[in-house]
Design a protein around this motif. Structure first.
Motif, short mmCIF file in Angstrom:
data_model
loop_
_atom_site.label_atom_id
_atom_site.label_comp_id
_atom_site.label_asym_id
_atom_site.label_seq_id
_atom_site.Cartn_x
_atom_site.Cartn_y
_atom_site.Cartn_z
N LYS A 68 7.88 0.13 -3.00
CA LYS A 68 6.73 -0.30 -2.20
C LYS A 68 6.56 0.57 -0.96
O LYS A 68 5.45 0.91 -0.56
CB LYS A 68 6.88 -1.77 -1.80
N ASN A 69 7.67 0.91 -0.31
CA ASN A 69 7.59 1.64 0.96
C ASN A 69 8.96 2.23 1.29
O ASN A 69 9.92 2.08 0.52
CB ASN A 69 7.12 0.71 2.09
N TRP A 70 9.04 2.87 2.46
CA TRP A 70 10.30 3.49 2.87
C TRP A 70 11.38 2.45 3.14
O TRP A 70 12.57 2.71 2.97
CB TRP A 70 10.09 4.34 4.11
N ASP A 71 10.99 1.25 3.60
CA ASP A 71 11.99 0.22 3.88
C ASP A 71 12.82 -0.10 2.64
O ASP A 71 14.02 -0.34 2.73
CB ASP A 71 11.32 -1.05 4.39
N GLU A 72 12.16 -0.10 1.48
CA GLU A 72 12.88 -0.38 0.24
C GLU A 72 13.91 0.72 -0.05
O GLU A 72 15.04 0.44 -0.46
CB GLU A 72 11.89 -0.51 -0.91
N ILE A 73 13.51 1.97 0.17
CA ILE A 73 14.45 3.09 -0.02
C ILE A 73 15.57 3.01 1.00
O ILE A 73 16.75 3.20 0.67
CB ILE A 73 13.71 4.43 0.10
N ASN A 74 15.22 2.72 2.24
CA ASN A 74 16.23 2.71 3.30
C ASN A 74 17.29 1.64 3.09
O ASN A 74 18.46 1.82 3.46
CB ASN A 74 15.55 2.53 4.66
N ASP B 27 7.66 11.29 -3.92
CA ASP B 27 6.26 11.71 -3.85
C ASP B 27 5.36 10.48 -3.86
O ASP B 27 5.84 9.35 -4.07
CB ASP B 27 5.94 12.62 -5.05
N ASP B 28 4.05 10.70 -3.63
CA ASP B 28 3.09 9.61 -3.68
C ASP B 28 2.03 9.83 -4.76
O ASP B 28 1.14 9.01 -4.93
CB ASP B 28 2.38 9.47 -2.33
N GLU C 76 -8.61 1.36 0.51
CA GLU C 76 -9.74 1.51 -0.42
C GLU C 76 -9.84 2.93 -0.98
O GLU C 76 -10.75 3.21 -1.76
CB GLU C 76 -11.04 1.16 0.31
N VAL C 77 -8.90 3.80 -0.61
CA VAL C 77 -8.89 5.17 -1.13
C VAL C 77 -8.12 5.16 -2.45
O VAL C 77 -6.90 5.33 -2.48
CB VAL C 77 -8.26 6.15 -0.12
N ASN C 78 -8.82 4.95 -3.53
CA ASN C 78 -8.17 4.80 -4.84
C ASN C 78 -7.91 6.13 -5.53
O ASN C 78 -7.22 6.16 -6.56
CB ASN C 78 -9.02 3.92 -5.75
N PHE C 79 -8.48 7.22 -5.01
CA PHE C 79 -8.28 8.54 -5.61
C PHE C 79 -8.14 9.56 -4.50
O PHE C 79 -8.84 9.50 -3.48
CB PHE C 79 -9.47 8.93 -6.50
N ARG D 263 0.98 3.70 -3.41
CA ARG D 263 -0.21 4.02 -2.64
C ARG D 263 -1.42 3.57 -3.46
O ARG D 263 -1.33 3.48 -4.70
CB ARG D 263 -0.30 5.52 -2.37
N PRO D 264 -2.56 3.31 -2.83
CA PRO D 264 -3.74 2.87 -3.61
C PRO D 264 -4.11 3.84 -4.72
O PRO D 264 -4.57 3.42 -5.78
CB PRO D 264 -4.84 2.79 -2.54
N TRP D 265 -3.90 5.14 -4.49
CA TRP D 265 -4.32 6.14 -5.47
C TRP D 265 -3.32 6.35 -6.61
O TRP D 265 -3.57 7.16 -7.49
CB TRP D 265 -4.60 7.48 -4.78
N ASN D 266 -2.19 5.65 -6.61
CA ASN D 266 -1.29 5.79 -7.77
C ASN D 266 -1.12 4.48 -8.53
O ASN D 266 -0.16 4.30 -9.29
CB ASN D 266 0.06 6.39 -7.38
N GLN D 267 -2.09 3.56 -8.37
CA GLN D 267 -2.02 2.27 -9.05
C GLN D 267 -2.79 2.23 -10.36
O GLN D 267 -2.74 1.25 -11.09
CB GLN D 267 -2.56 1.17 -8.13
#
Length: 216
Positions: free
Chosen positions: A199-205, A161-162, A46-49, A182-186
């Motif tokens: 989406k996450n580190w798994d995608e990069i890995n 970065d995020d 819920e942290v959008n910013f 992340r919620p704050w970069n949508q």
């Protein structure tokens, strides 16, 4: 989506610290709740910013920065701030692929306790990253520098970065950016040929594993 050859194109890769390697926001949020603040946000989703004044208009900028400062002083030990899931595996895979890694953070080097705790956390979790591979850009001080400037100074052509604001800065200087969701970069449907969302580190890995497997 990541281009299949993105990690082949870049030899020196920089990575952001907070919420890219270090899972800080959940700790900051819990601390704010203990002070009776940001109660409208119960989870990190819920942290959008990053700017807490946009979440709770009753907070001043001084209040918002104070929440981060107070939490920082509570993190005496490296284990106080956990790793973002998948980040440690990413570091190991990238080293195996023969890449040079540095860390750049918006944190300030103007106060010794901040530098000490930041370096202690990095040394504990990523002992192969030497202190000269860590850059502070002071985003909350008058001496602030864009991350793109720091990257240019050291010849870095790819950063993970995020922050959407940092992504704008980086690709505007023709530095490739992998942006972790992340919620704050949508809030921004920004597109650029050098901006790649994951989406996450798994995608990069998964890309790194493919790179290492095909190069052996």
């Amino acid at each position: 989506m990541l281009p299949s050859n993105i990690f082949l194109q870049h030899s020196h890769i920089w990575i952001d610290l907070d919420e890219t390697l270090a899972s800080t926001v959940s700790g900051v949020l819990a601390h704010a709740h203990s002070q009776g603040k940001l109660l409208t946000c119960q989870t990190i989703d819920e942290v959008n910013f990053y700017d807490f004044t946009l979440i709770d208009p009753t907070l001043t900028l001084q209040d918002a920065s104070g929440i981060w400062e107070e939490y920082g002083k509570l993190t005496l030990h490296p284990e106080s701030v956990p790793l973002v899931p998948g980040a440690k595996e990413w570091m190991a895979l990238l080293l195996k692929a023969g890449k040079e890694i540095s860390i750049v953070t918006a944190r300030s080097d103007q106060e010794s306790w901040k530098v000490e705790r930041t370096l202690r956390w990095i040394e504990n979790h990523f002992p192969h990253i030497s202190q000269d591979k860590v850059a502070f850009v002071n985003h909350f001080y008058h001496e602030a520098r864009p991350k793109s400037v720091a990257c240019k100074e050291r010849g870095v052509t790819l950063m993970i970065d995020d922050s959407m604001e940092n992504a704008h800065d980086l690709v505007g200087a023709w530095i490739a950016c992998v942006l972790l969701d992340r919620p704050w970069n949508q809030w921004n449907d920004f597109f650029h040929p050098l901006l790649h969302r994951v989406k996450n580190w798994d995608e990069i890995n998964s890309y790194l594993k493919h790179l290492i497997w095909t190069s052996n």
